[in-house]
Each structure stands twice: as C-alpha cells, then as structure tokens.
Design a protein around this motif. Structure first.
Motif, PDB file in Angstrom:
ATOM      1  N   GLY A   2      11.495 -42.564 -19.034  1.00  0.00           N
ATOM      2  CA  GLY A   2      12.591 -43.677 -18.233  1.00  0.00           C
ATOM      3  C   GLY A   2      12.638 -44.565 -18.086  1.00  0.00           C
ATOM      4  N   GLU A   3      12.523 -44.927 -16.091  1.00  0.00           N
ATOM      5  CA  GLU A   3      11.864 -46.504 -16.270  1.00  0.00           C
ATOM      6  C   GLU A   3      11.066 -47.418 -16.222  1.00  0.00           C
ATOM      7  OE1 GLU A   3      11.131 -46.768 -11.871  1.00  0.00           O
ATOM      8  OE2 GLU A   3      11.826 -44.273 -12.286  1.00  0.00           O
ATOM      9  N   PHE A   4       9.849 -45.902 -16.927  1.00  0.00           N
ATOM     10  CA  PHE A   4       7.936 -46.564 -17.098  1.00  0.00           C
ATOM     11  C   PHE A   4       7.996 -47.247 -18.306  1.00  0.00           C
ATOM     12  CE2 PHE A   4       7.994 -43.770 -13.269  1.00  0.00           C
ATOM     13  CZ  PHE A   4       7.635 -45.404 -12.621  1.00  0.00           C
ATOM     14  N   GLU A   5       7.438 -47.902 -19.152  1.00  0.00           N
ATOM     15  CA  GLU A   5       7.158 -48.765 -20.078  1.00  0.00           C
ATOM     16  C   GLU A   5       5.635 -48.920 -20.681  1.00  0.00           C
ATOM     17  OE1 GLU A   5       7.676 -52.727 -22.947  1.00  0.00           O
ATOM     18  OE2 GLU A   5       8.581 -52.897 -20.813  1.00  0.00           O
ATOM     19  N   ILE A   6       5.233 -48.545 -21.681  1.00  0.00           N
ATOM     20  CA  ILE A   6       3.723 -48.839 -21.731  1.00  0.00           C
ATOM     21  C   ILE A   6       3.422 -50.006 -22.578  1.00  0.00           C
ATOM     22  CG2 ILE A   6       1.946 -47.219 -23.026  1.00  0.00           C
ATOM     23  CD1 ILE A   6       2.399 -46.093 -20.994  1.00  0.00           C
ATOM     24  N   ARG A   7       2.602 -50.288 -22.070  1.00  0.00           N
ATOM     25  CA  ARG A   7       1.380 -52.007 -22.757  1.00  0.00           C
ATOM     26  C   ARG A   7       0.502 -51.344 -23.240  1.00  0.00           C
ATOM     27  NH1 ARG A   7       5.263 -56.095 -19.777  1.00  0.00           N
ATOM     28  NH2 ARG A   7       7.458 -54.773 -19.318  1.00  0.00           N
ATOM     29  N   PRO A   8      -0.323 -51.943 -24.245  1.00  0.00           N
ATOM     30  CA  PRO A   8      -1.430 -52.047 -24.210  1.00  0.00           C
ATOM     31  C   PRO A   8      -1.805 -53.333 -23.858  1.00  0.00           C
ATOM     32  CG  PRO A   8      -0.161 -52.392 -26.311  1.00  0.00           C
ATOM     33  CD  PRO A   8       0.577 -52.731 -25.319  1.00  0.00           C
ATOM     34  N   LEU A   9      -3.138 -52.413 -23.501  1.00  0.00           N
ATOM     35  CA  LEU A   9      -3.989 -53.738 -22.841  1.00  0.00           C
ATOM     36  C   LEU A   9      -4.292 -55.070 -23.197  1.00  0.00           C
ATOM     37  CD1 LEU A   9      -6.008 -54.798 -20.043  1.00  0.00           C
ATOM     38  CD2 LEU A   9      -7.813 -53.484 -20.691  1.00  0.00           C
ATOM     39  N   GLY A  10      -4.030 -55.874 -22.722  1.00  0.00           N
ATOM     40  CA  GLY A  10      -4.642 -57.005 -24.342  1.00  0.00           C
ATOM     41  C   GLY A  10      -4.355 -58.891 -23.417  1.00  0.00           C
ATOM     42  N   GLY A  11      -3.906 -59.614 -24.033  1.00  0.00           N
ATOM     43  CA  GLY A  11      -4.698 -60.678 -23.185  1.00  0.00           C
ATOM     44  C   GLY A  11      -2.682 -61.092 -22.651  1.00  0.00           C
ATOM     45  N   GLU A  12      -1.845 -60.367 -23.319  1.00  0.00           N
ATOM     46  CA  GLU A  12      -0.479 -60.940 -22.501  1.00  0.00           C
ATOM     47  C   GLU A  12      -0.043 -59.821 -21.378  1.00  0.00           C
ATOM     48  OE1 GLU A  12       2.804 -59.734 -25.326  1.00  0.00           O
ATOM     49  OE2 GLU A  12       2.401 -61.685 -27.003  1.00  0.00           O
ATOM     50  N   THR A  13      -1.425 -58.588 -21.554  1.00  0.00           N
ATOM     51  CA  THR A  13      -0.854 -58.083 -20.228  1.00  0.00           C
ATOM     52  C   THR A  13      -2.484 -58.281 -19.240  1.00  0.00           C
ATOM     53  OG1 THR A  13      -2.148 -56.181 -21.102  1.00  0.00           O
ATOM     54  CG2 THR A  13       0.344 -55.806 -21.370  1.00  0.00           C
ATOM     55  N   TRP A  14      -3.358 -59.137 -19.662  1.00  0.00           N
ATOM     56  CA  TRP A  14      -4.393 -58.904 -18.810  1.00  0.00           C
ATOM     57  C   TRP A  14      -3.965 -59.492 -16.934  1.00  0.00           C
ATOM     58  CZ3 TRP A  14      -9.471 -57.433 -17.954  1.00  0.00           C
ATOM     59  CH2 TRP A  14      -9.864 -58.099 -17.720  1.00  0.00           C
ATOM     60  N   ASP A  15      -3.091 -60.212 -16.942  1.00  0.00           N
ATOM     61  CA  ASP A  15      -3.006 -60.255 -15.231  1.00  0.00           C
ATOM     62  C   ASP A  15      -2.545 -59.498 -14.573  1.00  0.00           C
ATOM     63  OD1 ASP A  15      -4.126 -63.275 -15.639  1.00  0.00           O
ATOM     64  OD2 ASP A  15      -1.982 -64.217 -16.265  1.00  0.00           O
ATOM     65  N   ALA A  16      -1.471 -58.366 -15.121  1.00  0.00           N
ATOM     66  CA  ALA A  16      -0.696 -57.419 -14.536  1.00  0.00           C
ATOM     67  C   ALA A  16      -2.247 -56.967 -14.334  1.00  0.00           C
ATOM     68  CB  ALA A  16       0.304 -56.775 -15.285  1.00  0.00           C
ATOM     69  N   PHE A  17      -2.656 -56.244 -15.453  1.00  0.00           N
ATOM     70  CA  PHE A  17      -4.026 -55.381 -15.171  1.00  0.00           C
ATOM     71  C   PHE A  17      -5.233 -55.919 -13.776  1.00  0.00           C
ATOM     72  CE2 PHE A  17      -8.317 -54.319 -16.612  1.00  0.00           C
ATOM     73  CZ  PHE A  17      -8.729 -53.019 -16.027  1.00  0.00           C
ATOM     74  N   VAL A  18      -4.996 -57.095 -14.153  1.00  0.00           N
ATOM     75  CA  VAL A  18      -6.121 -57.694 -12.955  1.00  0.00           C
ATOM     76  C   VAL A  18      -5.123 -57.703 -11.855  1.00  0.00           C
ATOM     77  CG1 VAL A  18      -7.600 -60.003 -11.689  1.00  0.00           C
ATOM     78  CG2 VAL A  18      -7.362 -59.192 -14.525  1.00  0.00           C
TER      79      VAL A  18
END
Length: 192
Positions: A2-18
């Motif tokens: 649906g509206e959700f997407e999976i992305r791996p934790l990494g440099g590009e997603t680090w700020d969103a994880f934090v």
C-alpha cells in the motif's frame, strides 16, 4: 504494502531512522537506538553512546534493518542480522542449544511509531526484513517474539512483535523461550 515502502537502514536512511528514534526517547529501552542486541561496550549505554555505536555498526555493515516509510518519514523497523552481529539475546543458552545449528539470520527487534501502531506495520517490517535477507542470499531466519497466547499486551513490551505477527509473515513455531517468548523460524530463498 500500500502506501508504505521498505528501505534498508544505511547512510541514505540514517537521518530518518534517528528521527524515528528521537520521537520515542531514543527508540525505547532508555535510548538504545536499537543497539540492545548488539555487543555494545558498557561505555556506549547512554543515549548518545548508543546512537554513535549504532552509526558505526551501520557504516561498517554490521547493523541491518528494514525501515518502513510513510512518504519520507520512517515509521517502523525490523532489525535483522547475522548471529555474530546480534549476540545479545535473552535466554541465549536456551536458544543456542548445544548441537543445534545457528540460524543464518536473526530478527531481534521490531519497533513501530506510536502513531502507527495497530495498522500492520510490524508485519510489513518483518516481511521487508525477509525481502532484504533474500537479496543478501537468504537462509534460515530465526526470531524470538512474544507469545501472548491471545492476551492483549502493551506495545512497550512487544520489542519483537508477537508470535502471530511472525506466523502471518510465514514463520513456524519452533519452541518456547523464557516465560513469555518463543522461537520461530523460516527459510528464505535467495532472490533471483
């Protein structure tokens, strides 16, 4: 999904994880930034130390997670990794029974933003982790969810989701672990 997407934790997603962790006092467990199951040096058991330790683990390829995104906002994750990278499991002697083979992968932590709970995000995160594990070559995957027996349990105690969540994602019950958890397993084929 649906509206959700999976992305791996990494440099590009680090700020969103934090940002997700920061919205929840460092992601629970007193600001652990999802380091609880890593072999964390004692000096790192502060909020800043945990965050810095996690960043180092991500940068060196020893920390993995399937992050669930709603647009550009991370709203949940399922942490996964090799047993050597995630040794800090409760009841370890009970899990690593002499003579039994270790799994290729473990899923040790599932976290969902409080605004997104009870919407299936945990299952989406687990299924996302399985997809990323398939991309990494697949293998036997083991996890240790809460076995609620149908009872309602507060979300803050469900640090690795529920047995039902994992069974809906294709895992099979293996055996009990501790008082309220169990061991579930599945085998993931390598992505073609």
């Amino acid at each position: 999904m649906g509206e959700f997407e999976i992305r791996p934790l990494g440099g590009e997603t680090w700020d969103a994880f934090v940002a997700l962790c920061d919205r929840h006092n460092g992601g629970g467990f007193g600001g652990c930034y999802c380091t609880w199951f890593h072999d964390v040096p004692h000096v790192s058991r502060t909020t800043e130390g945990s965050r810095d330790f996690k960043r180092d683990m991500v940068e060196t390829g020893h920390a993995h997670a399937a992050l669930v995104f709603d647009g550009e906002t991370a709203v949940g994750w399922a942490q996964y990794g090799k047993p050597a990278d995630l040794p800090g499991i409760a009841h370890r002697k009970e899990v690593e029974v002499a003579g039994s083979a270790l799994p290729d992968w473990r899923i040790t932590c599932v976290f969902v933003d409080r605004k997104y709970r009870r919407r299936g995000i945990a299952r989406i995160a687990v299924e996302g982790a399985l997809e990323l594990i398939a991309d990494a070559g697949g293998g036997v995957v083991e996890s240790y969810p809460q076995d609620t027996g149908g009872k309602k349990v507060g979300a803050s105690f469900l640090y690795n989701a529920t047995r039902t969540t994992f069974e809906q994602a294709g895992f099979a019950y293996d055996r009990p672990k501790g008082n309220n958890h169990c061991i579930v397993r599945t085998t993931v084929a390598a992505a073609s």
